[in-house]
Design an enzyme around this catalytic site. Sequence first.
Site, PDB file in Angstrom:
ATOM      1  N   ASN A  10      15.081 -47.671  -1.334  1.00  0.00           N
ATOM      2  CA  ASN A  10      14.578 -48.074  -0.026  1.00  0.00           C
ATOM      3  C   ASN A  10      15.554 -47.779   1.105  1.00  0.00           C
ATOM      4  O   ASN A  10      15.148 -47.444   2.221  1.00  0.00           O
ATOM      5  CB  ASN A  10      14.218 -49.567  -0.043  1.00  0.00           C
ATOM      6  CG  ASN A  10      13.234 -49.924   1.051  1.00  0.00           C
ATOM      7  OD1 ASN A  10      12.251 -49.214   1.265  1.00  0.00           O
ATOM      8  ND2 ASN A  10      13.494 -51.008   1.758  1.00  0.00           N
TER       9      ASN A  10
ATOM     10  N   CYS B  47       5.399 -54.945   6.052  1.00  0.00           N
ATOM     11  CA  CYS B  47       5.542 -54.183   4.812  1.00  0.00           C
ATOM     12  C   CYS B  47       4.160 -53.865   4.280  1.00  0.00           C
ATOM     13  O   CYS B  47       3.349 -54.776   4.069  1.00  0.00           O
ATOM     14  CB  CYS B  47       6.345 -54.947   3.765  1.00  0.00           C
ATOM     15  SG  CYS B  47       6.674 -53.945   2.286  1.00  0.00           S
TER      16      CYS B  47
ATOM     17  N   CYS C 119       4.463 -45.907   5.649  1.00  0.00           N
ATOM     18  CA  CYS C 119       5.523 -46.780   5.146  1.00  0.00           C
ATOM     19  C   CYS C 119       6.305 -47.308   6.334  1.00  0.00           C
ATOM     20  O   CYS C 119       6.721 -46.517   7.197  1.00  0.00           O
ATOM     21  CB  CYS C 119       6.445 -46.011   4.207  1.00  0.00           C
ATOM     22  SG  CYS C 119       7.915 -46.944   3.704  1.00  0.00           S
ATOM     23  N   VAL C 120       6.532 -48.612   6.369  1.00  0.00           N
ATOM     24  CA  VAL C 120       7.253 -49.185   7.515  1.00  0.00           C
ATOM     25  C   VAL C 120       8.715 -48.756   7.558  1.00  0.00           C
ATOM     26  O   VAL C 120       9.360 -48.835   8.605  1.00  0.00           O
ATOM     27  CB  VAL C 120       7.171 -50.727   7.505  1.00  0.00           C
ATOM     28  CG1 VAL C 120       5.732 -51.200   7.649  1.00  0.00           C
ATOM     29  CG2 VAL C 120       7.811 -51.317   6.254  1.00  0.00           C
TER      30      VAL C 120
END
Length: 253
Positions: free
Chosen positions: A167, A80, A198-199
């Site tokens: 998310n 993250c 962004c993961v």
Amino acid sequence: MKTYRIGQIVPSSNTTMETEIPAMLQARYAEFPEERFTFHSSRMRMMHVNPEELKAMDIASDRCAVELSDARMSVMAYACLVAIMAQGDGYHRVSQARLQNTVKENGVEIPVLSSAGALVDTLKEFGYKKVSIITPYMKPLTKRVADYIEAEGIEVQDSISLEVSDNLEVGLLNPENLLEHVKRLNHDGVDAVILSACVQMPSLPAIQRAQDQIGKPVLSAAVWTVYQMLKNLGLETRVPNAGHILSGVKPQA
């Protein structure tokens, strides 16, 4: 044949790194038939990207590291970016040292990485001093990511914020759309483009095509995390159709 256990510490609502990292590593089997990978995760509770949940999630990463080390991973990564970047510039060093010590206290000696640290290390290894980025975040959080990168001595020339706050919705974004977004990004004179900072934002199907489209190295959170995983495992840093840094090329820096 050797099997490597890949551990990921992930936000509970994330799914993308657990999709894209296995896809990349399994894509190596044709070229490296002696390799096999298994994939393991431990989760930190997080549904909304806000300071309170990010702080609580970072604290939970210690538990996750212990759980994964119980299963004797070959390498593990804290997957993250913003949970680390929201804690202040350079925090990936603090986090990685703490998690490394936590794992060691559990009697395990393995590399412990983070996606935030892997970003910084990879950009520096390849000598990329100027980048442009695309994120799914609201603009203030994109600024935090850009500031974090710039605190490491790397200029962020331009950024695009897709402004998706949920998310789960980020994980459902169509990676094909990144090929259009990158056209709006000012990447003149940059050394590389970060297609997904962004993961949780999917990007793997677009990485190679975006790179071919703009003629510059294209990276993502999953790509640079895999690069550092392979390096730490002592394996060739090659994955088909995953962009310049996973082409097996050696860093110039």
